[in-house]
Design a protein around this motif. Sequence first.
Motif, PDB file in Angstrom:
ATOM      1  N   GLY A  61       0.778  -1.232   0.000  1.00 29.43           N
ATOM      2  CA  GLY A  61       0.000   0.000   0.000  1.00 29.43           C
ATOM      3  C   GLY A  61       0.806   1.276   0.000  1.00 29.43           C
ATOM      4  O   GLY A  61       0.256   2.353   0.213  1.00 29.43           O
ATOM      5  N   ASN A  62       2.109   1.196  -0.268  1.00 29.14           N
ATOM      6  CA  ASN A  62       2.932   2.401  -0.317  1.00 29.14           C
ATOM      7  C   ASN A  62       2.593   3.233  -1.545  1.00 29.14           C
ATOM      8  O   ASN A  62       2.202   2.699  -2.594  1.00 29.14           O
ATOM      9  N   HIS A  63       2.766   4.534  -1.433  1.00 29.15           N
ATOM     10  CA  HIS A  63       2.454   5.447  -2.530  1.00 29.15           C
ATOM     11  C   HIS A  63       3.348   5.139  -3.726  1.00 29.15           C
ATOM     12  O   HIS A  63       4.565   4.936  -3.585  1.00 29.15           O
ATOM     13  N   ALA A  64       2.760   5.099  -4.938  1.00 26.57           N
ATOM     14  CA  ALA A  64       3.506   4.704  -6.142  1.00 26.57           C
ATOM     15  C   ALA A  64       4.693   5.626  -6.410  1.00 26.57           C
ATOM     16  O   ALA A  64       5.769   5.162  -6.813  1.00 26.57           O
ATOM     17  N   ALA A  65       4.524   6.937  -6.198  1.00 23.82           N
ATOM     18  CA  ALA A  65       5.626   7.875  -6.439  1.00 23.82           C
ATOM     19  C   ALA A  65       6.775   7.641  -5.467  1.00 23.82           C
ATOM     20  O   ALA A  65       7.955   7.764  -5.819  1.00 23.82           O
ATOM     21  N   ASP A  66       6.438   7.284  -4.223  1.00 18.82           N
ATOM     22  CA  ASP A  66       7.441   6.973  -3.210  1.00 18.82           C
ATOM     23  C   ASP A  66       8.234   5.734  -3.623  1.00 18.82           C
ATOM     24  O   ASP A  66       9.470   5.689  -3.562  1.00 18.82           O
ATOM     25  N   VAL A  67       7.510   4.711  -4.062  1.00 14.15           N
ATOM     26  CA  VAL A  67       8.143   3.457  -4.503  1.00 14.15           C
ATOM     27  C   VAL A  67       9.027   3.705  -5.727  1.00 14.15           C
ATOM     28  O   VAL A  67      10.149   3.183  -5.830  1.00 14.15           O
ATOM     29  N   GLN A  68       8.550   4.518  -6.660  1.00 14.96           N
ATOM     30  CA  GLN A  68       9.322   4.786  -7.871  1.00 14.96           C
ATOM     31  C   GLN A  68      10.647   5.472  -7.534  1.00 14.96           C
ATOM     32  O   GLN A  68      11.701   5.093  -8.061  1.00 14.96           O
ATOM     33  N   SER A  69      10.618   6.483  -6.664  1.00 16.68           N
ATOM     34  CA  SER A  69      11.852   7.183  -6.312  1.00 16.68           C
ATOM     35  C   SER A  69      12.831   6.254  -5.602  1.00 16.68           C
ATOM     36  O   SER A  69      14.039   6.285  -5.863  1.00 16.68           O
ATOM     37  N   ALA A  70      12.316   5.420  -4.701  1.00 17.21           N
ATOM     38  CA  ALA A  70      13.190   4.484  -4.000  1.00 17.21           C
ATOM     39  C   ALA A  70      13.809   3.489  -4.971  1.00 17.21           C
ATOM     40  O   ALA A  70      15.003   3.158  -4.877  1.00 17.21           O
ATOM     41  N   THR A  71      13.027   3.007  -5.936  1.00 12.35           N
ATOM     42  CA  THR A  71      13.536   2.034  -6.912  1.00 12.35           C
ATOM     43  C   THR A  71      14.577   2.675  -7.807  1.00 12.35           C
ATOM     44  O   THR A  71      15.609   2.054  -8.120  1.00 12.35           O
ATOM     45  N   ARG A  72      14.353   3.908  -8.238  1.00 10.44           N
ATOM     46  CA  ARG A  72      15.337   4.634  -9.049  1.00 10.44           C
ATOM     47  C   ARG A  72      16.676   4.729  -8.314  1.00 10.44           C
ATOM     48  O   ARG A  72      17.733   4.437  -8.871  1.00 10.44           O
ATOM     49  N   ALA A  73      16.618   5.150  -7.055  1.00 10.86           N
ATOM     50  CA  ALA A  73      17.847   5.356  -6.298  1.00 10.86           C
ATOM     51  C   ALA A  73      18.575   4.036  -6.049  1.00 10.86           C
ATOM     52  O   ALA A  73      19.811   3.963  -6.154  1.00 10.86           O
ATOM     53  N   ARG A  74      17.829   2.988  -5.728  1.00 10.12           N
ATOM     54  CA  ARG A  74      18.471   1.690  -5.467  1.00 10.12           C
ATOM     55  C   ARG A  74      19.061   1.093  -6.730  1.00 10.12           C
ATOM     56  O   ARG A  74      20.138   0.494  -6.702  1.00 10.12           O
ATOM     57  N   ALA A  75      18.366   1.233  -7.852  1.00 12.40           N
ATOM     58  CA  ALA A  75      18.869   0.675  -9.111  1.00 12.40           C
ATOM     59  C   ALA A  75      20.146   1.369  -9.562  1.00 12.40           C
ATOM     60  O   ALA A  75      20.925   0.796 -10.325  1.00 12.40           O
ATOM     61  N   ALA A  76      20.366   2.598  -9.081  1.00 14.71           N
ATOM     62  CA  ALA A  76      21.551   3.352  -9.496  1.00 14.71           C
ATOM     63  C   ALA A  76      22.796   3.007  -8.691  1.00 14.71           C
ATOM     64  O   ALA A  76      23.894   3.419  -9.057  1.00 14.71           O
ATOM     65  N   ARG A  77      22.663   2.244  -7.614  1.00 19.71           N
ATOM     66  CA  ARG A  77      23.838   1.971  -6.786  1.00 19.71           C
ATOM     67  C   ARG A  77      24.846   1.128  -7.568  1.00 19.71           C
ATOM     68  O   ARG A  77      24.493   0.255  -8.368  1.00 19.71           O
ATOM     69  N   ALA A  78      26.118   1.387  -7.348  1.00 17.59           N
ATOM     70  CA  ALA A  78      27.176   0.657  -8.039  1.00 17.59           C
ATOM     71  C   ALA A  78      27.185  -0.799  -7.583  1.00 17.59           C
ATOM     72  O   ALA A  78      27.153  -1.078  -6.381  1.00 17.59           O
ATOM     73  N   ARG A  79      27.237  -1.721  -8.522  1.00 19.42           N
ATOM     74  CA  ARG A  79      27.193  -3.148  -8.201  1.00 19.42           C
ATOM     75  C   ARG A  79      28.524  -3.840  -8.487  1.00 19.42           C
ATOM     76  O   ARG A  79      28.614  -5.057  -8.394  1.00 19.42           O
ATOM     77  N   THR A  80      29.522  -3.097  -8.886  1.00 19.34           N
ATOM     78  CA  THR A  80      30.832  -3.673  -9.191  1.00 19.34           C
ATOM     79  C   THR A  80      31.895  -2.914  -8.408  1.00 19.34           C
ATOM     80  O   THR A  80      31.688  -1.775  -7.987  1.00 19.34           O
TER      81      THR A  80
END
Length: 442
Positions: A398-417
């Motif tokens: 039930g989290n707000h979609a805009a909140d989820v989108q911003s969190a997903t954007r930021a997490r997907a950008a983290r360096a994985r190597t």
Amino acid sequence: MRMLCTVDRSMAAAGGSVFISVGPPRMPKPSRRVAGAVAFALDESGSMDKPFAPGEPVRRHVTKRGMAAAAAALDKDTVVTVVRFATRAQVVYRGTAGELAARPDLAVEAHVGGATNFEAALLTCAGELRDHPGTRRILLFTDGEPTDGAAPEELAELGSRLAAEGIHIDALGIGEESRDSLLSGLVGDTGQTAHATATSSDAADFQRMCQELVQWGRESYVQGGRIFLAVHPDWRVGTVLRTHPQERMLSGCAAPARGGGTLVSLPLGAFGGNRWRPAFVVELIAPPTPRPSRQIVKAQGVILMSGEEQSLDGSSAEDIRIQVVPDDANSVYLQHDPMLARLVEGVRLADEVDQLVSQMPAGQEAGVYEEGLTRARKRGMSGLAHDFQDALQALGEGNHAADVQSATRARAARARTEVADLLGETKVRAPHHRTADDMRGK
């Protein structure tokens, strides 16, 4: 000094892509160390009096604890300024990180009130940092978007101007009204973002987020610089990706070079040694017809360290002598490292999903994340698949979609190597011997 630049792909057909990774070498710490400087910009608009999440303290108080945790993660002698802002900005603390971590109440709460003026906050912070001789960063905490002062596109220009001065911005957004897309434009090509959703779990995790966001600044002692790639006129430049400190597509980095070809200019920002260095992946597109063997890219650069410019000369680095070999199959033969192409592919997929989510009517975002999850799994992108799975779970709770989108954007950008792995520093490179099958394109 040797510029590090490695090559991807064992074979690129005419018109196909080749990926190179580029970054500065390990830089020794200066014998005379200058403490860095950090300015915390704390949002004081009215919405910061809202609970962080149901049953949690108000956002202002959680942010105060996060600021103290960030100060504790910095070196004790780091010069710290605290600026509180709403319609206007006010300096409420000048001192050191050690003092602020021990007594966060020294940054007296000043309810400046009113709208949200990022421009006033950034200009005030920059004024405090401008004359400092070491590395300089601003860490912005906000739960909204600008409602006064400069518009988002003007803020992005301001961020670029400050970065050109050596003042780099990181930003942490809180809740659905703080959009990571806006903060990413603000921090530009040398900064990072993080996002805390308005949930109890992120309220409990907020201090760790703050500590991670300042870690890059803590380890920095090179004040800035650029890498320049000169690309042969026969080749075109495609995607330019920054992989560290966060994965982010860069635009406007490539321009025609004098005498033909393309010059790619990569901003380094402030950085340190070993794993705390920036790194980039650049896509080169092979010519439509084979050419005689030749060097197609050359890397050089400059850094600013202890107030002095130093040159980075990559002209002798064997890894950047990419050869174009004519043969019956019109193919180009290069050393193979699939990680680089996969990095670019992953960022492209994350960007595509984010754009589709932005276009979806309310309530239909989950379908986009489900499709992204399926595609990420099929391509073996476990980290990105995990991010999309987290997004689906958050929407289901039930989290707000805009909140989820911003969190997903930021997490997907983290360096994985790791930087060393990306630049080939830890890889054993076996000699590449061309066989008859190679020459026939098999």
